[in-house]
Design a protein around this motif. Structure first.
Motif, PDB file in Angstrom:
ATOM      1  N   ILE A 138     -19.481   1.185   1.668  1.00  0.00           N
ATOM      2  CA  ILE A 138     -20.672   1.305   2.301  1.00  0.00           C
ATOM      3  C   ILE A 138     -20.550   2.145   3.407  1.00  0.00           C
ATOM      4  CG2 ILE A 138     -20.286  -0.425   3.856  1.00  0.00           C
ATOM      5  CD1 ILE A 138     -23.243  -1.304   3.566  1.00  0.00           C
ATOM      6  N   ASP A 139     -21.613   3.261   3.639  1.00  0.00           N
ATOM      7  CA  ASP A 139     -21.620   4.214   4.837  1.00  0.00           C
ATOM      8  C   ASP A 139     -22.042   3.465   6.087  1.00  0.00           C
ATOM      9  OD1 ASP A 139     -24.007   4.502   2.964  1.00  0.00           O
ATOM     10  OD2 ASP A 139     -24.957   4.879   4.866  1.00  0.00           O
ATOM     11  N   SER A 140     -21.611   4.105   7.327  1.00  0.00           N
ATOM     12  CA  SER A 140     -21.753   3.484   8.509  1.00  0.00           C
ATOM     13  C   SER A 140     -23.593   3.341   8.735  1.00  0.00           C
ATOM     14  CB  SER A 140     -21.241   4.117   9.575  1.00  0.00           C
ATOM     15  OG  SER A 140     -21.845   5.439   9.557  1.00  0.00           O
ATOM     16  N   LEU A 141     -24.204   4.036   8.124  1.00  0.00           N
ATOM     17  CA  LEU A 141     -25.582   4.001   8.528  1.00  0.00           C
ATOM     18  C   LEU A 141     -26.235   2.814   7.592  1.00  0.00           C
ATOM     19  CD1 LEU A 141     -28.158   5.403   9.835  1.00  0.00           C
ATOM     20  CD2 LEU A 141     -28.140   6.803   7.641  1.00  0.00           C
ATOM     21  N   SER A 178     -30.749  11.151   7.839  1.00  0.00           N
ATOM     22  CA  SER A 178     -30.863  11.123   9.504  1.00  0.00           C
ATOM     23  C   SER A 178     -30.233   9.855  10.256  1.00  0.00           C
ATOM     24  CB  SER A 178     -31.996  11.591  10.010  1.00  0.00           C
ATOM     25  OG  SER A 178     -31.860  11.075  11.378  1.00  0.00           O
ATOM     26  N   THR A 179     -29.569   9.675  11.106  1.00  0.00           N
ATOM     27  CA  THR A 179     -29.029   8.363  11.822  1.00  0.00           C
ATOM     28  C   THR A 179     -30.036   7.740  12.280  1.00  0.00           C
ATOM     29  OG1 THR A 179     -28.422   9.731  13.741  1.00  0.00           O
ATOM     30  CG2 THR A 179     -26.425   9.023  12.164  1.00  0.00           C
ATOM     31  N   SER A 180     -31.302   8.493  12.698  1.00  0.00           N
ATOM     32  CA  SER A 180     -32.445   7.694  13.255  1.00  0.00           C
ATOM     33  C   SER A 180     -33.036   6.868  12.417  1.00  0.00           C
ATOM     34  CB  SER A 180     -33.374   8.924  13.490  1.00  0.00           C
ATOM     35  OG  SER A 180     -34.049   9.809  12.372  1.00  0.00           O
ATOM     36  N   SER A 181     -32.684   6.884  11.045  1.00  0.00           N
ATOM     37  CA  SER A 181     -33.054   6.008  10.063  1.00  0.00           C
ATOM     38  C   SER A 181     -32.670   4.430  10.047  1.00  0.00           C
ATOM     39  CB  SER A 181     -33.120   6.500   8.519  1.00  0.00           C
ATOM     40  OG  SER A 181     -32.008   6.746   8.050  1.00  0.00           O
ATOM     41  N   GLY A 182     -31.832   4.125  10.969  1.00  0.00           N
ATOM     42  CA  GLY A 182     -30.982   2.755  10.973  1.00  0.00           C
ATOM     43  C   GLY A 182     -31.871   1.703  11.140  1.00  0.00           C
ATOM     44  N   ALA A 237     -24.430   0.230   6.686  1.00  0.00           N
ATOM     45  CA  ALA A 237     -23.959  -0.746   7.010  1.00  0.00           C
ATOM     46  C   ALA A 237     -24.717  -1.491   8.232  1.00  0.00           C
ATOM     47  CB  ALA A 237     -22.270  -0.629   7.097  1.00  0.00           C
ATOM     48  N   GLY A 238     -24.891  -0.589   9.116  1.00  0.00           N
ATOM     49  CA  GLY A 238     -25.626  -0.914  10.337  1.00  0.00           C
ATOM     50  C   GLY A 238     -26.944  -1.222  10.246  1.00  0.00           C
TER      51      GLY A 238
END
Lengths: 437, 155
Positions: free
Chosen positions: B101-104, B75-79, B106-107
């Protein structure tokens, strides 16, 4: 890379001055984060955001929310998002409507003990208003409806995929906190799904079913097959017609949410239906695309695997959650009609299973204006919640409960058992799962 | 232990650095939130992988390791996970990605770096041969320019 000497990403003079500290240390950190993020994504530059935000950081839980230290630093520096934003549904603390066991409530209160303080800080940083919480921000009652071509930096994958695919807006699937920092800077890296080339389809998905599949099942199958990239989907216009009716929008919203749950797909095109597919047709397909076919057998196969989940398979369903993602007003009315008619046809006046319908605060408020239907649903035992069942079960506080749902997304994050809409109505009224299992 | 061979790979430094450590390998996508959630919620002193769906890593210690993965999933909530585990002192030393690297990830890794000033070294694009070769317990040496050496020992 962090020296900024060998950046491939081109900076404007204004950005360079911020990185040099001209707007203070905190803004310097905000932009530094975005520049490094853009460099990692291979962006050539940053681009200005011009549509409101929708973020995933609604819950004050470790690993999801920004730390209070970071929030305080941003607030103390006088920073705020350049455009307002909406958030995913509010924290899972709706005890009045969920009626959890006391020990479950205690655990959730402990997990979310900082939620009130967190909500106030998020409001200070640019949350649109105190009701701007939903994973379906697109309904008029919520009103976060970006225009085609808008540049966004959204994070909730179920919302981002809809904004990209159905609205024709442009956002990458960003992680928590990157969303907030992007809107504070008012910029996002120009990369991936923001670029024309990033929106080309690398797979063709042919739907050859005899009937329209349930959207969440179809989305799940598409996600599991494609895994990543941009699919171009054909065969749905046979059932949905051309263009975007309200019903089609609801269908694609549910399909997209399921697809995003089971894959990294952030954009799909549907032939003769979604805006870029209407404009460009199969020209969207890259020359070396991969071909997939989805037939009734593939849908049935998935549905078969979805009936597992409870530790005790013979348990009676104790609760049903509908509305993951949040229901639209049209969908709330659909469920109301189905439930009330089914009860009437069986001379019953009460559902056998506790049932909770989840939707945005504004949607429920509008629904309540039809007092007869609303009160009729309350009378038969239905409750309404603006919160999020997925968040409740993701935290494992309620793992193992005998929950039923029509949501493949909720199914993915919990031990809930999945049933198609019509079958679910029957279970809610009878309290029995067909087949005796 | 006797050295059994050294292999070298060149990746792209996302968060550059020089260090050595012990490899911990997942050949399937690494679900960041599921892996660290229990350790975060229980305020553990050492992170133990709590992702039941990752048979390779479930139950293994993640703190201080060089995590070798294709990319992250979930989930993107795990950033915010990386920032949190760095603050708690239970993060891996480095994350090596065979893919871009995936955006999640990387961020999350960049936020942790910029806002805590504690670095988890991150190198991507090491290639699938890297992930085919590396095994739990291998010694990993990382150079500033993204060069990664895998040293294998006779066991």
């Amino acid at each position: 890379m962090t020296s900024f000497e060998n950046l491939k990403l081109k900076l404007t003079e204004g950005e360079q001055s911020i990185l040099d500290g001209q707007q203070g240390q905190t803004m310097q950190r905000v932009l530094k984060t975005l520049v490094l993020y853009g460099e990692a994504l291979g962006a050539e530059r940053l681009v200005e955001l011009n549509g409101d935000g929708h973020f995933v950081i609604a819950w004050a839980t470790p690993g999801i929310a920004p730390s209070f230290k970071m929030l305080d630093e941003l607030i103390d520096a006088g920073l705020k998002t350049k455009l307002p934003f909406t958030l995913d549904p509010s924290a899972p603390l709706d005890f009045e409507n969920w009626r959890l066991r006391p020990e479950q409530e205690r655990l959730l209160e402990e997990m979310y003990r900082d939620q009130g303080r967190y909500d106030e800080k998020i409001l200070q940083l640019g949350l649109r208003d105190r009701d701007a919480y939903s994973c379906n921000p697109f309904d008029p009652e919520v009103g976060n409806l970006p225009e085609k071509g808008s540049i966004l930096a959204w994070s909730e994958s179920a919302c981002a995929i809809y904004a990209n695919s159905v609205l024709g807006a442009r956002t990458n699937i960003n992680g928590a906190i990157i969303d907030l920092l992007s809107y504070i800077a008012g910029k996002t890296p120009l990369a991936g799904l923001l670029m024309d080339e990033g929106r080309q389809a690398d797979s063709l998905v042919e739907i050859t079913t005899e009937e329209l599949p349930l959207p969440q099942l179809l989305g799940t199958v598409i996600g599991m097959k494609v895994l990543d990239g941009v699919p171009y989907i054909t065969g749905l216009d046979r059932f949905l017609g051309k263009g975007l009716s309200d019903g089609t929008k609801d269908y694609l919203r549910e399909m997209g949410a399921a697809c995003a749950t089971y894959s990294a797909v952030g954009l799909f095109h549907v032939e003769n239906i979604t805006p870029e597919a209407v404009e460009q047709g199969s020209d969207l397909l890259l020359p070396d695309y991969t071909r997939f076919q989805i037939d009734d057998k593939a849908i049935r196969k998935l549905e078969g695997t979805f009936s597992d989940g409870w530790p005790d398979r013979d348990a009676k369903p104790e609760k049903c959650f509908i509305g993951c993602p949040h229901l639209s007003l049209r969908q709330l009315n659909w469920w109301s009609e189905k439930i009330l008619k089914r009860l009437e046809s069986q001379n019953k006046n009460r559902l056998a299973v506790e049932t909770i319908l989840c939707a945005a605060p504004g949607v429920i408020e509008k629904y309540r204006s039809d007092r007869m239907t609303y009160e009729g649903m309350l009378d038969v035992g239905v409750r309404f919640s603006t919160s999020c069942a997925e968040t409740l079960y993701e935290g494992e506080v309620c793992t193992g409960d005998a929950i039923i749902t029509n949501s493949s997304k909720l199914k993915a994050y919990s031990t809930a058992r999945f049933f198609p809409d019509e079958e679910l109505v029957g279970i809610l009224v009878d309290g029995v799962i067909p087949g005796g299992d | 232990m006797e050295i059994n061979g050294v292999s070298t790979f060149k990746g792209r430094p996302i968060l550059a650095g020089k260090m050595d450590g012990e490899a911990l390998v997942s050949r399937k996508g690494f679900n960041t939130y599921a892996s660290f959630s229990t350790s975060m919620l229980t305020k553990a002193k050492v992170a133990i992988c709590s992702d039941r769906r990752n048979e390779e890593l479930h139950g293994k210690e993640l703190t201080g390791k060089v995590l070798c993965i294709p990319k992250t999933i979930g989930s993107t909530s795990s950033g915010a996970v990386w920032e949190r585990i760095v603050q708690m002192g239970i993060a891996p030393k480095a994350v090596l990605f065979s893919q871009q690297i995936d955006s999640l990830a990387a961020g999350g890794l960049i936020i942790a770096d910029v806002w805590t000033k504690i670095r988890i070294i991150a190198i991507d694009r090491l290639g699938h041969e890297f992930l085919d070769l590396v095994q739990d317990g291998d010694r990993i040496d990382i150079e500033w320019d993204g060069t990664v050496h895998i040293t294998k020992y006779n066991r």
